[in-house]
Design an enzyme around this catalytic site. Structure first.
Site, PDB file in Angstrom:
ATOM      1  N   SER A 162      55.707  -6.392  49.432  1.00  0.00           N
ATOM      2  CA  SER A 162      55.507  -6.640  48.017  1.00  0.00           C
ATOM      3  C   SER A 162      56.640  -7.417  47.355  1.00  0.00           C
ATOM      4  O   SER A 162      56.439  -7.999  46.290  1.00  0.00           O
ATOM      5  CB  SER A 162      55.340  -5.309  47.288  1.00  0.00           C
ATOM      6  OG  SER A 162      56.549  -4.571  47.302  1.00  0.00           O
TER       7      SER A 162
ATOM      8  N   SER B 258      58.132  -3.674  52.504  1.00  0.00           N
ATOM      9  CA  SER B 258      58.143  -4.619  51.382  1.00  0.00           C
ATOM     10  C   SER B 258      59.404  -5.469  51.239  1.00  0.00           C
ATOM     11  O   SER B 258      59.424  -6.401  50.434  1.00  0.00           O
ATOM     12  CB  SER B 258      57.896  -3.882  50.065  1.00  0.00           C
ATOM     13  OG  SER B 258      56.538  -3.555  49.955  1.00  0.00           O
TER      14      SER B 258
ATOM     15  N   LYS C  20      64.190  -7.743  41.744  1.00  0.00           N
ATOM     16  CA  LYS C  20      62.755  -7.460  41.738  1.00  0.00           C
ATOM     17  C   LYS C  20      62.385  -6.729  40.449  1.00  0.00           C
ATOM     18  O   LYS C  20      63.137  -5.880  39.974  1.00  0.00           O
ATOM     19  CB  LYS C  20      62.415  -6.592  42.965  1.00  0.00           C
ATOM     20  CG  LYS C  20      60.929  -6.346  43.188  1.00  0.00           C
ATOM     21  CD  LYS C  20      60.709  -5.551  44.482  1.00  0.00           C
ATOM     22  CE  LYS C  20      59.235  -5.299  44.754  1.00  0.00           C
ATOM     23  NZ  LYS C  20      59.016  -4.535  46.000  1.00  0.00           N
TER      24      LYS C  20
END
Lengths: 483, 95
Positions: free
Chosen positions: A152, A176, A77
């Site tokens: 997210s 997330s 990420k």
């Protein structure tokens, strides 16, 4: 090849049926072919990945012993630092920021000879539940390109589901990792607060943030967690607790294990079809010999309110560092130094980030601090106590991960509160700091449904044990999207 | 408690952000929506309840005060929007 798990690939490598270079080229081809549609990657490090794969092939050729994750292509990420690659947090603010160091998890993965393919798309600064808040491009759900992958860590979830990477890392502040894992039909784990170092993770809400893995199944999850967990002197909140070999929890039986079902998580707001899938999952575990007990967590209904005050307050403080001075975006025109801060921040941050900074600044401002921030910290204590008490009677708690399946792109983007509600089952876990995993547990109209298992502090092992028992009994983790 | 445009302007100033009139209106509505939702915390009795700043354990993390190598200055300055002679360059701060 791209539909396989890490453990399947490891076997092929060990048998000499595939080389790491072939595997890596294959993954890069897959990304080149489909990522235009998915939007999971913000950056691809083709050269670095191939070089690493060559190095691992060479080690294997020399007969050296390599780690379980060696040579397996993965991605990270874009709020976790990998030295020499950009870390943008999907924000204009950090569009050109090149990480000058490795996050602790990155260092550990490199020690395990991981092949890092690149960096993954997300909601800007990890604020969002749909990955629509990326400043660069939206991520799409591999099961239905008109739908969101969740957020997210939407890029991390979509990349694993679509077979662009064999596993990925994400971060979880209020859901997330687990919510996008649920919406994309993959396994996502948020470890106990402190189990994994946050060093090199761009801070959103420091008392809630935790890094964790996305994998195709629970077996893979055990291997990745083992690799990234552990104490780190650079993160004073990381726990000085020995890392267990989580793979020892695989292939265990769950007879007599006590599973708590909190009635509050099955009340109003939960989609009926999702409820049915989760009820079926509970039956699977009951048949495996688990003892199912109804429990009550009445403070849960306050968790989302507590979360939005605490997360936003911490964010408003953490994000104060982005002022256009030492790094990040600087406005081209300004009058003086204060105007430089204001213009750089106003032009560099997106709307959701500004909304949270505003909410947090308001909650911390004179006159409101006691009513909002301090009140939320007190209710946090009550939520923590409630979880501690629950684990006196049960070994694990089972809930849906999200109240619905993946929603349409744009469906909730104009109503922040409605968007926040998709995290209603995941936020209490971050507030309490306990570990939780989302596991594929059904489908509604062709879209994945995730089941959340919540464990006691540092008891990731039991989550792996129950999750793996469920996985061996069902086929949900073997389903792949048609893309 | 209801947030007004004036509150939004005040908080924006604290947060070093600026908004157009239209954005101020939107943020006022958004903040009121969220704050109305969190009003529910008022019904929780927190008399005699301690605050929790962390997840579950609060312990001091002390270490020996030992000098260790730090980051390379040039490497860090590569990320600075404006730098000169080993320093970050900023507009004039003091008149």
């Amino acid at each position: 090849m791209h539909t396989k798990t890490i453990h399947e690939i490891r076997e092929l490598i060990n048998k000499g049926e595939v080389s790491c270079v072939e595997l890596t080229k294959n993954a890069l081809d897959r990304i080149n072919k489909i990522d235009d549609k998915i939007g999971a990657f913000l950056q691809i490090d083709e050269e670095g990945a191939i070089n690493k794969a060559k190095e691992v092939d060479e080690k294997i050729r020399r007969g050296e012993e390599v780690s379980f994750l060696a040579g397996i292509p993965m991605a990270i990420k874009d709020n976790i630092c990998v030295e020499g690659l950009k870390t943008t947090c999907a924000s204009k603010m950090l569009e050109n920021f090149v990480a000058p160091y490795d996050a602790h998890v990155t260092k550990l993965l490199k020690q395990n000879d991981a092949v890092i393919l690149g960096k993954l798309n997300m909601d800007e600064f990890a604020m969002g539940s749909s990955s629509e808040n990326s400043a660069f491009k939206k991520v799409r759900n591999p099961y239905d390109l008109e739908r969101v992958p969740g957020g997210s860590s939407g890029g991390s979830a979509a990349a694993v589901a679509a077979g662009e990477a064999y596993y990925t890392l994400g971060s979880d502040t209020g859901g997330s990792i687990r919510q996008p894992a649920s919406l994309c039909g993959v396994v996502g784990l948020k470890p106990t607060y402190g189990r994994v170092s946050r060093y090199g993770l761009v801070a959103f809400a420091s008392s809630l943030d935790q890094i964790g893995p996305f994998t195709k199944d629970v077996e893979d999850c055990a291997h990745v967690l083992k690799a990234i967990a552990g104490y780190d002197e650079m993160d004073s909140t990381s726990a000085k607790k020995e890392v267990e070999d989580y793979t020892k929890y695989l292939n265990k039986d769950i007879k007599g294990l006590r599973i708590g079902i909190p009635k509050e998580y099955f009340a109003e707001g939960l989609n009926d079809d999702v409820r049915k899938e989760i009820e079926n999952a509970i039956e699977v575990l009951r048949k495996l010999g688990a003892e199912i007990k109804e429990i009550s967590l009445p403070m849960s209904k306050y968790a989302l309110a507590v979360y939005y005050i605490l997360a936003s307050s911490e964010a408003s403080s953490n994000l104060a560092r982005f002022d256009g001075i030492r790094y990040g975006y600087r406005a081209k025109e300004f009058e003086d130094v204060v105007d430089l801060y204001v213009k750089s921040r106003s032009q560099g941050f997106g709307d959701e980030v500004k909304r949270r900074i505003m909410l947090g600044t308001y909650a911390l401002s004179a006159g409101y601090y006691d009513a909002y921030y301090k009140k939320a910290l007190k209710v946090r204590t009550l939520i923590i106590n409630e979880y501690k008490k629950a684990f006196e009677d049960v070994d694990v708690i089972l809930t849906p991960t999200s109240p619905t399946v993946a929603f349409k792109i744009g469906e909730k983007s104009n109503n922040p509160l409605e968007m926040y509600l998709s995290d209603i089952y995941t936020v209490p876990i971050n507030i309490a700091g306990v570990p939780a995993i989302s596991i594929p547990a059904g489908f509604v109209g062709g879209l994945p449904v995730g089941m959340q298992l919540i464990g006691n502090y540092f008891d990731e092992g039991t989550l792996i044990k129950v999750g793996h028992a469920f996985e061996r009994e069902t086929e949900f983790s073997k389903v792949r999207p048609s893309i | 408690m209801s947030v007004t445009i004036r509150d939004v302007e005040y908080v924006a100033k604290l947060a070093r952000l600026e908004f157009t009139e239209e954005q101020k209106q939107k943020f006022t509505e958004d903040l009121n929506g969220i704050l109305n939702y969190v009003e529910m915390l008022k019904e929780v009795d927190t008399e005699n309840v301690e605050i929790s700043i962390g997840a579950y354990r609060v312990e001091n993390a002390l270490r020996e005060d030992v000098v260790k190598p730090s980051f390379d200055r040039e490497a860090l300055l590569k990320n600075a929007p404006d730098a000169q002679e080993g320093f970050v360059k900023v507009p004039k701060v003091i008149e």
